[in-house]
Structure formats: structure tokens, C-alpha cells
Design an enzyme around this catalytic site. Structure first.
Site, PDB file in Angstrom:
ATOM      1  N   TYR A   1       0.826  -1.542   0.266  1.00  0.00           N
ATOM      2  CA  TYR A   1      -0.192  -0.471   0.549  1.00  0.00           C
ATOM      3  C   TYR A   1       0.751   1.363  -0.051  1.00  0.00           C
ATOM      4  O   TYR A   1       0.408   1.969  -1.014  1.00  0.00           O
ATOM      5  CB  TYR A   1      -0.877  -0.048   1.344  1.00  0.00           C
TER       6      TYR A   1
ATOM      7  N   LYS B   1       1.122   4.457  -2.927  1.00  0.00           N
ATOM      8  CA  LYS B   1       0.622   5.456  -3.322  1.00  0.00           C
ATOM      9  C   LYS B   1       2.496   6.523  -3.608  1.00  0.00           C
ATOM     10  O   LYS B   1       2.263   7.924  -3.914  1.00  0.00           O
ATOM     11  CB  LYS B   1       0.583   6.041  -1.643  1.00  0.00           C
TER      12      LYS B   1
END
Ligand SMILES: NC(=O)c1ccc[n+]([C@@H]2O[C@H](COP(=O)([O-])OP(=O)(O)OC[C@H]3O[C@@H](n4cnc5c(N)ncnc54)[C@H](OP(=O)(O)O)[C@@H]3O)[C@@H](O)[C@H]2O)c1
Length: 253
Positions: free
Chosen positions: A166, A170
Site C-alpha cells: 500500500y 501511493k
């Protein structure tokens, strides 16, 4: 008068739903992108009850990982409205394990949505965004993708467990934002990344300390920037040890 049209991906719940509600409250026509028809229709029904203009809320089937679904959504918006003013790339998933235990299939799954999904949707919608005088693209990123914050001992983020899928998705999204802003810098289109802050949603089993309405504020701000607003920045909630709970501003990449 031509209506202002906003497409929000992953708008059936959480921060995306709230972003749609807040943009809709400003009189903007909100197209609720959702990959599941039942969940999308339910969100459409809920928003039509609370917003003054029921016709200004429309569900659009859209799975960001599916090129055909994305193109069908773009074709539908073209047919119905002929343009798009605001694109909020909000859909996202969170998975992750420490780097040494990372599973590549899980990483691919996260990147398919959080990284490739954004590129797929943006490129499909760009022809529609180019038709308006001041289009805005908002990529819903996260402070966990900020390499500066993750490596700053003074940042609360440096205390979080090391995780790969994750946060790195990003970080990639942050650079993607910067590159679209660079390519489009001679156009009126502004491209920015939003940091909602740690928000209580299904994504983190409601462990966040901000409400979904607060989490949507950064996306709404960037989606409604005036002509003097920035392009190519990460902006949103500022989480600093001992700092105020509601501070906003640019974040370091
Ligand atoms: N919550 C936080 O603390 C936080 C902090 C920083 C950034 N963010 C970012 O904020 C965005 C929204 O997250 P959230 O917290 O609101 O999470 P959420 O409540 O889990 O909502 C995520 C949304 O994305 C949708 N989605 C997932 N995969 C999709 C796909 N392939 N195609 C279309 N839609 C898809 C989900 O649809 P389904 O209902 O069908 O699964 C749901 O509508 C994400 O990009 C997330 O990374 C969240």
C-alpha cells in the site's frame, strides 16, 4: 448554463461517497463510479435523498481494473454530457506485509487498483477533461506514500510498521501525479494528490481518527481549485506529533 460534472471513482462508500456528497452540495453533478451495481445504486439512492438536485446524482458502473468498464464509462459520460470537469481518482485498496514477507501477487493486486487503475481511468477521461476550460484531476493518495515522512523520525508515520504494497503504491501515485501535472502544465488542467488523513473507513476497519466527511475535505478542496491554484502537489491533512488535529497544507513527497 453548462453543468459542472464530476466523476468520483469508488464513490459507493467511505471517502469517495463523502466527496460526492460534498461536491453535490456545491451544485456539481456527481457521477458515482462503483464496480458493484447494487452498491452503486444504493449510494445513488442515498445521495439523492440528501442532495437538493436528485438528477445531479448518477451511478456509473466503473471497475478501475477493467479497461472495458473504464472505456464504457467514458463513452457514457461523452454521450450524456459531452465533457468532464472534475475527475477524482479515489478508488483504492489496502493490503500489505513487511517487505521481507511481501507476496508479489498481493502487490500486483494493489498496484492494479491504486496505480494502474488511476492511469487507466485518467487516460480514458482526458479527452473529456480537455474539452472544458478548467478541468481538475485529484488523485487520492496518502501521507503513507511520502518517503520524506516515512523516513523522518519526528513524523508519526515513521513509527508505523514497515509495509510494502500500500505505501509504495501511493508513492508511485505521487510521482504519477507529478508527471501528469508536468505533461499538462501548459493546459488549464490541474493535477494534484490529496491526503485525506487517517480516516475511519472499511479500508482500515474504522481505526482512523478522522471522519469520512473530514477525509473528503482534501479531495473537495483540490477538485474546486481556482485558476491560481497549484498543480503537481500533495496536499491535505497534516499529521504531526503534538500538532493540531485539523491542520491542512502541502505535504512533502
Ligand atoms: N481511510 C484512510 O485512512 C485513508 C487514508 C489515506 C488515503 N486513503 C485513500 O482514500 C481512498 C478511499 O478509501 P476509503 O478509506 O474511503 O476506503 P473504502 O471505504 O474501503 O472505499 C474504497 C472504495 O474504492 C472502491 N474500489 C476498490 N477497488 C475498486 C475497483 N477495482 N474499481 C472501482 N472501485 C473500487 C471500493 O468499492 P467496493 O465497495 O466495491 O469495494 C470503495 O468504494 C483510497 O484511495 C485510499 O487509499 C484512505
Amino acid at each position: 448554463m453548462t453543468a459542472t460534472i464530476a466523476l468520483i471513482t469508488g464513490a459507493n462508500k467511505g471517502i469517495g461517497f463523502e466527496t460526492a456528497r460534498q461536491l453535490g452540495a456545491r451544485g456539481i453533478t456527481v457521477l458515482l463510479g462503483a464496480r458493484d451495481e447494487k452498491r452503486g445504486r444504493e449510494a445513488e439512492r442515498e445521495l439523492r435523498e440528501v442532495l437538493p438536485d436528485a438528477d445531479g446524482v448518477r451511478f456509473v458502473p466503473l471497475d478501475v481494473t477493467d479497461a472495458k468498464s473504464v472505456q464504457l464509462a467514458a463513452d457514457w459520460i461523452d454521450k450524456e454530457y459531452g465533457h468532464l470537469d472534475i475527475l477524482v481518482n479515489n478508488a483504492g485498496i489496502a493490503r500489505g506485509a513487511p517487505p521481507s514477507q511481501s507476496d508479489l501477487d498481493e502487490m500486483r493486486e494493489v498496484y492494479e487498483t491504486n496505480v494502474f487503475g488511476v492511469i487507466r481511468v485518467t487516460n480514458a477521461m482526458l479527452p473529456l477533461l480537455r474539452r472544458v476550460p478548467a478541468a481538475r484531476i485529484v488523485n487520492v493518495s496518502s501521507e503513507v506514500g511520502s518517503i520524506t515522512s516515512q523516513t523522518d523520525p519526528a513524523s508519526p508515520l515513521s513509527q508505523m510498521r514497515a509495509s510494502l504494497a500500500y505505501p509504495t503504491s501511493k508513492s508511485a501515485l505521487n510521482m504519477i501525479t507529478a508527471m501528469y501535472a508536468k505533461e499538462l502544465r501548459d493546459t488549464p488542467i490541474k493535477v494534484n494528490a490529496a491526503n485525506p488523513g487517517y480516516t475511519a473507513t472499511d479500508l482500515n476497519r474504522h481505526s482512523g481518527f478522522r471522519s469520512a466527511a473530514e477525509g473528503a475535505e482534501a479531495s473537495v478542496h483540490l477538485a474546486t481549485l481556482g485558476p491560481d491554484g497549484p498543480s503537481g502537489i500533495l496536499w491535505g491533512h497534516l499529521w504531526t506529533a503534538g500538532g493540531p488535529a485539523d491542520a491542512y497544507g502541502p505535504l512533502p513527497w
